[in-house]
Enzyme design. Structure first.
Site, short mmCIF file in Angstrom:
data_model
loop_
_atom_site.label_atom_id
_atom_site.label_comp_id
_atom_site.label_asym_id
_atom_site.label_seq_id
_atom_site.Cartn_x
_atom_site.Cartn_y
_atom_site.Cartn_z
N PHE A 151 5.38 0.76 0.23
CA PHE A 151 4.66 2.01 0.53
C PHE A 151 3.22 1.79 0.97
O PHE A 151 2.59 2.72 1.47
CB PHE A 151 4.69 2.93 -0.71
CG PHE A 151 3.73 2.51 -1.80
CD1 PHE A 151 2.37 2.82 -1.70
CD2 PHE A 151 4.16 1.79 -2.91
CE1 PHE A 151 1.49 2.43 -2.70
CE2 PHE A 151 3.28 1.39 -3.90
CZ PHE A 151 1.94 1.71 -3.79
N CYS A 283 -1.69 -5.90 -1.02
CA CYS A 283 -1.21 -7.09 -1.72
C CYS A 283 -2.28 -8.17 -1.67
O CYS A 283 -2.19 -9.17 -2.36
CB CYS A 283 0.09 -7.59 -1.11
SG CYS A 283 -0.15 -8.20 0.54
P1 NAD Z 1 9.07 -1.82 -4.31
O1 NAD Z 1 9.54 -3.17 -4.68
O2 NAD Z 1 9.19 -0.73 -5.31
O3 NAD Z 1 9.86 -1.28 -3.02
C1 NAD Z 1 9.91 -2.04 -1.84
C2 NAD Z 1 11.16 -1.67 -1.07
O4 NAD Z 1 12.31 -2.05 -1.84
C3 NAD Z 1 11.31 -0.18 -0.77
O5 NAD Z 1 11.75 -0.03 0.57
C4 NAD Z 1 12.38 0.29 -1.74
O6 NAD Z 1 13.19 1.32 -1.23
C5 NAD Z 1 13.22 -0.96 -1.96
N1 NAD Z 1 13.82 -1.04 -3.30
C6 NAD Z 1 13.21 -0.72 -4.48
N2 NAD Z 1 14.04 -0.96 -5.51
C7 NAD Z 1 15.20 -1.43 -4.98
C8 NAD Z 1 16.43 -1.86 -5.54
N3 NAD Z 1 16.65 -1.83 -6.86
N4 NAD Z 1 17.39 -2.29 -4.72
C9 NAD Z 1 17.20 -2.31 -3.37
N5 NAD Z 1 16.04 -1.91 -2.79
C10 NAD Z 1 15.05 -1.48 -3.58
O7 NAD Z 1 7.56 -1.99 -3.80
P2 NAD Z 1 6.50 -0.86 -3.48
O8 NAD Z 1 6.09 -0.22 -4.76
O9 NAD Z 1 6.97 0.00 -2.36
O10 NAD Z 1 5.31 -1.75 -2.88
C11 NAD Z 1 4.27 -2.29 -3.65
C12 NAD Z 1 4.49 -3.76 -3.88
O11 NAD Z 1 4.58 -4.45 -2.64
C13 NAD Z 1 3.34 -4.42 -4.63
O12 NAD Z 1 3.89 -5.26 -5.61
C14 NAD Z 1 2.63 -5.23 -3.56
O13 NAD Z 1 1.93 -6.36 -4.03
C15 NAD Z 1 3.79 -5.63 -2.69
N6 NAD Z 1 3.36 -6.02 -1.36
C16 NAD Z 1 3.40 -7.34 -1.03
C17 NAD Z 1 2.98 -7.77 0.22
C18 NAD Z 1 3.01 -9.21 0.57
O14 NAD Z 1 2.81 -9.54 1.74
N7 NAD Z 1 3.25 -10.12 -0.36
C19 NAD Z 1 2.53 -6.82 1.15
C20 NAD Z 1 2.52 -5.48 0.80
C21 NAD Z 1 2.94 -5.08 -0.46
#
Ligand code: NAD
Length: 484
Positions: A151, A283
């Site tokens: 998000f 991130c």
């Molecule tokens: P999230 O893990 O909740 O969701 C990410 C994606 O995974 C979404 O599209 C969601 O629909 C999907 N998803 C969630 N649960 C799932 C499941 N059980 N099965 C299948 N798909 C599922 O992450 P978020 O809250 O949207 O994003 C924030 C996180 O992203 C933070 O931890 C941040 O550090 C990380 N992030 C990392 C980077 C990087 O480059 N390392 C970049 C941006 C964000």
């Protein structure tokens, strides 16, 4: 105000989902519902997969020079609609307009980088590997890829992947974050207008049901994931089970180290954008500040002064430097970590709770928050908060700082602020983090470099962006030739 129910984009058409399950899309500055995201079904994900599969052979045999014409046109459309796209991003995600503009700059840069695929996808060869025999490597596309994205950067993160994937000759499915689908919907409207060939690029909204269908299908070849570490680990294992390529960028807890010789006048503004820019929801955001030796007192004083000057409010308004958390859940999570910090004995130097923003009583606002006297074993020093909270730990020397960094499971980014080259080199040499900053607060690699990450912040071997992305989206085929 009408509430838009967003649609999937499959085989060149906008398709209404048949699901009964939806998620509200909320403007985090006002608390108003602005759209609804369908949590698409397995069948709908499979329709997108079949469209992408059917489009693959024709697309992969389209010359690269022709494929990239679509990217050039998309790039121009992003420039033309730059302001409108940035506003939609702020509306659904909450970040300040300038931050949204920065996000779109990097998006455009990725499209530009992928458009150079005729040089990036070149293989290599050698004559006479044995008498009269030549050998070469061709970098070929594989089929249908997809991404699952978070998000916090809804405009940019998919661009780390799909432009490279399709430029290489693959076909693609974007699965945006269900919390913030509108930025991708607006981009796909441009893609639709530009007349990308049907089925080459598709979008399916939803949550676990759609994602699992994408991973489990025998007709997809690989996943790019960006999101939290627990979900990333789960999906990485699932990709392994189903024989899929995977690149998984996970969560973070970034440590920033300030040495006694640092130039504080320049360091403190960089720390402000690192810890509080994008409301701490990058991130690459700073999370823990390691103040080395005698810098501790003057640094703390300068930080308190600077933090109090940050203007919090609706990111669409002029002069605002920090928007709300992107969701109510994000706000509640941040507040619960602040409580935890107090309970565990850290000293709350600047309290961001109970902030009131005139005209926005229902926004998800938490002001910049600073904890002092934090110990490495405290929860706020170990876990990802993903909010505007700085935790200061006082350390005696660089070795102690590096030991603390290495005790943490994450390894996304880490920075040092110093005027001493030898110290900087040692930091770069020793610290286990994928993106290292030297007098840089936000270590965001440009599109031609990989967006790195280590330890629990990354699973896989090839990262997003640049030549790593090209290698992820291609397979090396070896050809050995002898003419009689
Ligand atoms: P999230 O893990 O909740 O969701 C990410 C994606 O995974 C979404 O599209 C969601 O629909 C999907 N998803 C969630 N649960 C799932 C499941 N059980 N099965 C299948 N798909 C599922 O992450 P978020 O809250 O949207 O994003 C924030 C996180 O992203 C933070 O931890 C941040 O550090 C990380 N992030 C990392 C980077 C990087 O480059 N390392 C970049 C941006 C964000």
């Amino acid at each position: 105000m009408t509430v838009e129910v967003v649609k999937n984009y499959i085989n060149g058409k906008w398709v209404k989902s048949k699901t009964k399950k939806f998620r509200d899309v909320i403007n985090p500055s006002t608390g108003e519902v602005i759209a609804k995201t369908p949590l698409s079904t397995k069948e709908e994900a499979n329709q997108a997969i079949q469209a992408a599969k059917a489009a693959f052979w024709r697309w992969r045999s389209t010359p690269a020079q022709t494929r990239i014409r679509h990217l050039f046109r998309f790039r121009d459309a992003l420039e033309t609609h730059f302001e409108a796209l940035s506003e939609v991003l702020t509306l659904e995600q909450g970040k300040c307009l300038d931050e949204a503009r920065g996000e779109y700059r990097r998006t455009i840069e990725n499209v530009e980088c992928a458009a150079s695929i005729p040089s990036l996808q070149m293989g290599y060869n050698m004559e006479d590997i044995a008498a009269g025999i030549d050998e070469m490597v061709i970098k070929q596309p594989l089929g249908v890829f997809f991404c699952v994205t978070p998000f916090n950067f809804p405009g940019m993160v998919p661009s780390w992947f799909w432009p490279y994937a399709i430029a290489c000759g693959n076909t693609y499915i974007v699965k945006p974050s269900e919390q913030v689908p509108l930025s991708q919907v607006r981009q796909f409207e441009l893609i639709h207008e530009l007349g990308f060939p049907k089925g080459v690029l598709n979008m399916v909204h939803g949550g676990p049901e759609a994602v699992n269908a994408l991973i489990e299908s025998p007709d997809t070849v690989g996943m790019s994931f960006v999101g939290s570490t627990p979900v990333g680990k789960l999906l990485y294992a699932k990709c392994g089970e189903h024989g899929k390529r995977a690149q998984v960028q996970g969560g973070a807890k970034n440590f920033l180290t300030v040495m006694p010789d640092a130039d504080l006048d320049r360091t403190v503004p960089a720390l402000m954008t690192s810890f509080f820019g994008c409301t701490g929801q990058r991130c690459l955001s700073g999370a823990v500040l390691l103040a080395v030796g005698k810098v501790y007192e003057p640094l703390k004083k300068a930080i308190i002064k600077a933090v109090k000057e940050i203007k919090v409010g609706n990111g669409l308004e002029e002069g605002i430097q920090m928007g709300p958390l992107a969701s109510k859940a994000g706000m509640e999570k941040t507040l619960s970590y602040i409580e935890k910090g107090i309970q565990e004995g850290a000293e709350l130097l600047v309290d961001g709770r109970n902030i009131t923003i005139p005209n926005y009583p229902n926004g998800y606002f938490v002001g910049p928050t600073v904890f002092d006297r934090v110990q490495p074993q405290m929860t706020i020093a170990r876990e990802e908060i993903f909010g505007p909270v700085m935790s200061i730990i006082q350390v005696t020397n660089l070795d102690e700082a590096i030991d603390i960094i290495h005790a943490n499971p994450f390894g996304n980014a880490s920075s040092i602020f110093t005027t001493d080259g030898k110290t900087a080199r040692e930091y770069q040499y020793r610290v286990k983090a994928g993106n290292i900053g030297i007098n840089i607060g936000i270590v965001a690699p440009i599109a031609t470099f990989p967006f790195s990450g280590m330890k629990d912040s990354f699973f896989g071997d090839l990262h997003g962006q640049g030549s790593d992305a090209v290698n992820f989206f291609t397979e090396n085929k070896v050809v050995i030739t002898r003419w009689f």
